[in-house]
Design an enzyme around this catalytic site. Structure first.
Site, short mmCIF file in Angstrom:
data_model
loop_
_atom_site.label_atom_id
_atom_site.label_comp_id
_atom_site.label_asym_id
_atom_site.label_seq_id
_atom_site.Cartn_x
_atom_site.Cartn_y
_atom_site.Cartn_z
N HIS A 93 0.46 -16.64 -4.92
CA HIS A 93 -0.74 -16.32 -5.70
C HIS A 93 -0.41 -15.89 -7.12
O HIS A 93 -1.20 -15.21 -7.75
CB HIS A 93 -1.56 -15.23 -4.99
CG HIS A 93 -2.12 -15.71 -3.67
ND1 HIS A 93 -2.60 -14.84 -2.71
CD2 HIS A 93 -2.26 -16.94 -3.15
CE1 HIS A 93 -3.03 -15.54 -1.67
NE2 HIS A 93 -2.82 -16.82 -1.91
N GLN A 111 1.96 -13.29 -0.69
CA GLN A 111 0.63 -13.45 -1.31
C GLN A 111 0.48 -12.42 -2.43
O GLN A 111 -0.51 -12.44 -3.16
CB GLN A 111 -0.47 -13.22 -0.27
CG GLN A 111 -0.41 -14.18 0.91
CD GLN A 111 -1.37 -13.79 2.01
OE1 GLN A 111 -2.55 -14.17 1.99
NE2 GLN A 111 -0.89 -13.00 2.97
N CYS A 162 -5.01 -17.27 -30.56
CA CYS A 162 -5.75 -18.52 -30.84
C CYS A 162 -7.25 -18.29 -30.69
O CYS A 162 -8.05 -19.19 -30.93
CB CYS A 162 -5.30 -19.63 -29.89
SG CYS A 162 -6.06 -19.54 -28.24
N ARG A 217 -8.67 -5.63 2.25
CA ARG A 217 -9.62 -5.65 3.37
C ARG A 217 -9.41 -4.51 4.36
O ARG A 217 -10.03 -4.50 5.40
CB ARG A 217 -9.55 -7.02 4.09
CG ARG A 217 -9.96 -8.16 3.16
CD ARG A 217 -9.78 -9.55 3.76
NE ARG A 217 -10.10 -10.57 2.76
CZ ARG A 217 -9.24 -11.02 1.85
NH1 ARG A 217 -8.00 -10.53 1.82
NH2 ARG A 217 -9.58 -11.91 0.95
N THR A 255 0.86 -1.21 0.00
CA THR A 255 0.00 0.00 0.00
C THR A 255 0.89 1.25 0.00
O THR A 255 0.52 2.27 -0.58
CB THR A 255 -0.92 0.04 1.23
OG1 THR A 255 -0.13 -0.10 2.42
CG2 THR A 255 -1.97 -1.06 1.16
N CYS A 289 -5.01 -21.81 -24.65
CA CYS A 289 -3.78 -22.48 -25.13
C CYS A 289 -2.59 -22.25 -24.21
O CYS A 289 -1.48 -22.70 -24.51
CB CYS A 289 -3.45 -21.98 -26.54
SG CYS A 289 -2.75 -20.31 -26.55
N SER A 338 -0.69 -8.46 6.33
CA SER A 338 -1.72 -9.39 5.88
C SER A 338 -2.78 -9.54 6.97
O SER A 338 -2.46 -9.64 8.15
CB SER A 338 -1.11 -10.78 5.58
OG SER A 338 -2.15 -11.67 5.19
N CYS A 347 -3.17 -17.31 -21.86
CA CYS A 347 -4.43 -17.67 -22.52
C CYS A 347 -5.13 -18.80 -21.78
O CYS A 347 -4.53 -19.82 -21.45
CB CYS A 347 -4.14 -18.11 -23.97
SG CYS A 347 -5.61 -18.67 -24.83
N1 APR Z 1 1.41 -0.97 7.15
C1 APR Z 1 0.92 -1.98 7.92
N2 APR Z 1 -0.22 -2.66 7.65
C2 APR Z 1 -0.90 -2.30 6.54
C3 APR Z 1 -0.47 -1.25 5.68
C4 APR Z 1 0.74 -0.58 6.03
N3 APR Z 1 1.24 0.42 5.27
N4 APR Z 1 -1.39 -1.13 4.67
C5 APR Z 1 -2.35 -2.06 4.89
N5 APR Z 1 -2.06 -2.75 6.01
C6 APR Z 1 -2.80 -3.91 6.55
C7 APR Z 1 -4.31 -3.75 6.58
O1 APR Z 1 -4.73 -3.28 7.85
C8 APR Z 1 -4.81 -5.18 6.30
O2 APR Z 1 -5.20 -5.84 7.50
O3 APR Z 1 -2.53 -4.96 5.65
C9 APR Z 1 -3.61 -5.91 5.70
C10 APR Z 1 -3.86 -6.41 4.29
O4 APR Z 1 -4.83 -7.43 4.40
P1 APR Z 1 -5.66 -7.83 3.08
O5 APR Z 1 -6.12 -6.59 2.41
O6 APR Z 1 -6.64 -8.88 3.50
O7 APR Z 1 -4.56 -8.47 2.11
P2 APR Z 1 -3.98 -9.93 2.16
O8 APR Z 1 -3.93 -10.43 3.57
O9 APR Z 1 -2.73 -9.91 1.38
O10 APR Z 1 -5.09 -10.78 1.35
C11 APR Z 1 -4.80 -12.13 1.09
O11 APR Z 1 -6.68 -12.27 -0.40
O12 APR Z 1 -7.95 -11.43 -2.14
C12 APR Z 1 -6.97 -12.32 -1.80
O13 APR Z 1 -5.36 -13.06 -3.29
C13 APR Z 1 -5.71 -11.95 -2.53
O14 APR Z 1 -3.43 -12.23 -1.80
C14 APR Z 1 -4.70 -11.72 -1.42
C15 APR Z 1 -5.30 -12.50 -0.27
#
Ligand code: APR
Length: 234
Positions: free
Chosen positions: A114, A96, A143, A30, A22, A125, A181, A122
């Site tokens: 991921h 991820q 194709c 999320r 981010t 193919c 995450s 494609c």
């Molecule tokens: N510093 C610390 N934490 C952060 C920052 C930041 N700068 N920016 C965002 N966050 C936190 C948010 O609070 C959130 O809880 O990172 C977390 C990201 O969580 P998700 O948006 O759920 O992302 P992720 O866990 O990677 O999702 C897993 O879901 O949709 C699928 O394939 C997609 O790989 C993804 C998987």
């Protein structure tokens, strides 16, 4: 404390999620109020079903993400993790994320659970192209088949090799660091538990609470990853 643990650890493994990117300007999924899945239902847009039933919206959704990705680049947090790998402080990164920023920043042992959005392939193919196809609104293969990003869509299996490597790394870890995450998607959210079961210390750095906070030895909320890594690196 964390910099002490990092120095003392013999085998540190990092798991990153969208929160790692981010600060490069890419939205996560999320974060309350602004993640991609707070506006769209992923099963309706990021799935093989959407590719077949809802293809125009699928193409446009992923084209927007490709355009965003191609405008963005890795940030200091990615660069610090790459430096720590060279210094022997980090052994591997399980990610991820589909942005390729860890590799761009110089990390070598990166496990992409991921897939990647730097390429499309494609559906019929399997031929591969660069993601500029999507940028240029070219969604059909020579194709005649549909082109799709080389990411794992909801409803698809993860790459077997990546899963095996991630499990091996998690078992070897004596320090397991989660960065950005929500740990709400399986099987990625199993690796911190595998590490913990094998005696590792579990550290979670995430702006908001995650589903595995209760298992962690250290949790850091409400801090930006880039800043925390910079502080530890001093
Ligand atoms: N510093 C610390 N934490 C952060 C920052 C930041 N700068 N920016 C965002 N966050 C936190 C948010 O609070 C959130 O809880 O990172 C977390 C990201 O969580 P998700 O948006 O759920 O992302 P992720 O866990 O990677 O999702 C897993 O879901 O949709 C699928 O394939 C997609 O790989 C993804 C998987």
């Amino acid at each position: 404390m964390l910099s002490q643990w990092l120095k003392e650890s013999n085998y540190t493994v990092v798991l990153t999620g969208a929160g790692m990117s981010t600060e490069s300007g890419l939205p996560d999924f999320r974060s309350s109020g602004k993640g991609l899945w707070t506006k769209k239902d992923p099963s309706q847009i990021a799935s093989t079903e959407a590719l077949n039933q809802n293809v125009e919206e699928f193409f446009q959704f992923y084209r927007q993400r490709v355009l965003g990705l191609n405008e963005a680049k890795y940030h200091q947090g990615h660069a610090i993790l790459a430096k720590w790998e060279k210094e022997g402080l980090v052994r591997s990164i399980i990610t991820q994320n589909i942005d390729g920023f860890h590799t761009d920043a110089g990390s070598e042992n990166v496990i992409e659970l991921h897939g990647t959005m730097k390429k499309v392939h494609c559906q019929s193919c399997d031929r591969e192209y660069g993601n500029e196809k999507y940028a240029n609104e070219q969604f059909i293969c020579e194709c005649g088949g549909k082109l799709r990003p080389s990411v794992v869509l909801f409803g698809e299996m993860l790459p077997e090799e990546a899963l095996v490597q991630a499990a091996e790394e998690s078992e070897k870890a004596d320090l397991f660091l989660v960065l950005g995450s929500s740990l709400s998607v399986t099987p990625a959210n199993q690796f911190p538990l595998i590490a913990k079961q094998n005696g590792a210390k579990l550290v979670i750095i995430n702006m908001e609470p995650t589903e595995l906070d209760l298992y962690a030895d250290l949790v850091i909320h409400d801090r930006k990853i880039g800043e925390v890594l910079k502080e530890i690196d001093r």
